[in-house]
Scaffold this motif. Structure first.
Motif, PDB file in Angstrom:
ATOM      1  N   VAL A 291      43.711  30.566  31.318  1.00  0.00           N
ATOM      2  CA  VAL A 291      45.135  30.560  31.682  1.00  0.00           C
ATOM      3  C   VAL A 291      45.530  31.908  32.297  1.00  0.00           C
ATOM      4  CG1 VAL A 291      47.491  30.471  30.758  1.00  0.00           C
ATOM      5  CG2 VAL A 291      45.797  28.769  30.041  1.00  0.00           C
ATOM      6  N   LEU A 292      45.097  32.999  31.674  1.00  0.00           N
ATOM      7  CA  LEU A 292      45.427  34.321  32.204  1.00  0.00           C
ATOM      8  C   LEU A 292      44.838  34.540  33.596  1.00  0.00           C
ATOM      9  CD1 LEU A 292      45.051  36.531  28.998  1.00  0.00           C
ATOM     10  CD2 LEU A 292      47.175  35.935  30.214  1.00  0.00           C
ATOM     11  N   ILE A 293      43.621  34.039  33.823  1.00  0.00           N
ATOM     12  CA  ILE A 293      43.003  34.146  35.149  1.00  0.00           C
ATOM     13  C   ILE A 293      43.868  33.449  36.191  1.00  0.00           C
ATOM     14  CG2 ILE A 293      41.056  33.328  36.568  1.00  0.00           C
ATOM     15  CD1 ILE A 293      39.280  33.953  34.065  1.00  0.00           C
ATOM     16  N   LEU A 294      44.351  32.261  35.867  1.00  0.00           N
ATOM     17  CA  LEU A 294      45.202  31.532  36.810  1.00  0.00           C
ATOM     18  C   LEU A 294      46.515  32.276  37.062  1.00  0.00           C
ATOM     19  CD1 LEU A 294      44.628  27.866  35.618  1.00  0.00           C
ATOM     20  CD2 LEU A 294      43.855  28.906  37.766  1.00  0.00           C
TER      21      LEU A 294
ATOM     22  N   HIS B  54      42.416  40.746  37.341  1.00  0.00           N
ATOM     23  CA  HIS B  54      41.768  39.483  37.668  1.00  0.00           C
ATOM     24  C   HIS B  54      40.259  39.560  37.423  1.00  0.00           C
ATOM     25  CE1 HIS B  54      41.865  35.550  39.530  1.00  0.00           C
ATOM     26  NE2 HIS B  54      40.967  35.895  40.426  1.00  0.00           N
ATOM     27  N   HIS B  55      39.642  40.641  37.892  1.00  0.00           N
ATOM     28  CA  HIS B  55      38.194  40.772  37.730  1.00  0.00           C
ATOM     29  C   HIS B  55      37.787  40.953  36.271  1.00  0.00           C
ATOM     30  CE1 HIS B  55      38.429  41.633  42.115  1.00  0.00           C
ATOM     31  NE2 HIS B  55      37.398  40.817  42.081  1.00  0.00           N
TER      32      HIS B  55
ATOM     33  N   LEU C 286      45.926  46.909  43.475  1.00  0.00           N
ATOM     34  CA  LEU C 286      44.788  47.369  42.680  1.00  0.00           C
ATOM     35  C   LEU C 286      44.886  46.863  41.242  1.00  0.00           C
ATOM     36  CD1 LEU C 286      42.228  49.086  42.328  1.00  0.00           C
ATOM     37  CD2 LEU C 286      43.729  51.034  41.858  1.00  0.00           C
ATOM     38  N   ALA C 287      46.059  46.940  40.640  1.00  0.00           N
ATOM     39  CA  ALA C 287      46.250  46.488  39.256  1.00  0.00           C
ATOM     40  C   ALA C 287      45.948  44.994  39.123  1.00  0.00           C
ATOM     41  CB  ALA C 287      47.671  46.795  38.795  1.00  0.00           C
ATOM     42  N   PHE C 288      46.454  44.189  40.061  1.00  0.00           N
ATOM     43  CA  PHE C 288      46.161  42.749  40.030  1.00  0.00           C
ATOM     44  C   PHE C 288      44.665  42.493  40.207  1.00  0.00           C
ATOM     45  CE2 PHE C 288      50.723  41.689  41.245  1.00  0.00           C
ATOM     46  CZ  PHE C 288      50.992  41.008  40.073  1.00  0.00           C
TER      47      PHE C 288
END
Length: 155
Positions: free
Chosen positions: A56-59, A14-15, A8-10
């Protein structure tokens, strides 16, 4: 933290990052228009720096999610829609290079001459790239939805 909470945290991270990136692109297309001011150029330059940070954070979060969350790397790595999503994200990133280079040039020109604003032609070119980013960015959730439902899995 248990597995479900980690997943859930990931997913949330991500969203949120993806929506933030969409907001940056929307901001840029809203600000970069004929008659742009020196102040707007400074603002769009700062927003564009966030674009890179968010990408970068999204990746990082996305690949961590794929490796350590619900379905695992094996599920994602064998899914055509996952790779379509990654390729489309890369294409959006490549399209973002031209506007970034222009923002840097515009800011440098303004440092040298506070009256050196971009031409309407330069603005039109940047807007074309921004709209292409938006067009391809819109395909990413389409690929994500298909992938999440098991479409595109190689058996």
């Amino acid at each position: 933290m248990d597995f479900a909470t980690t997943d859930l945290a990931f997913a949330i991270g991500h969203h949120v990052l993806i929506f933030a990136l969409a907001g940056v692109i929307a901001f840029e297309v809203g600000v970069v228009k004929p008659g742009i001011s020196a102040q707007d150029i400074a603002r769009v330059g700062k927003a564009d720096a966030w674009y890179g940070i968010l990408a970068v954070l999204i990746l990082v979060v996305g690949f961590a999610r794929a490796n350590f969350a619900a379905k695992g790397w094996d599920y994602y790595s064998h899914n055509h829609f996952f790779w379509a999503k990654i390729a489309t994200f890369a294409l959006v990133g490549l399209l973002s290079i031209q506007p970034t280079v222009q923002y840097i040039r515009w800011r440098r020109a303004l440092k040298a001459d506070p009256a050196a604003l971009p031409t309407d032609g330069a603005i039109k070119t940047v807007r074309r790239f921004l709209w292409l980013e938006i067009f391809f960015f819109a395909w990413i959730p389409v690929f994500a939805a298909a992938m999440a439902r098991g479409y595109g899995t190689v058996q």
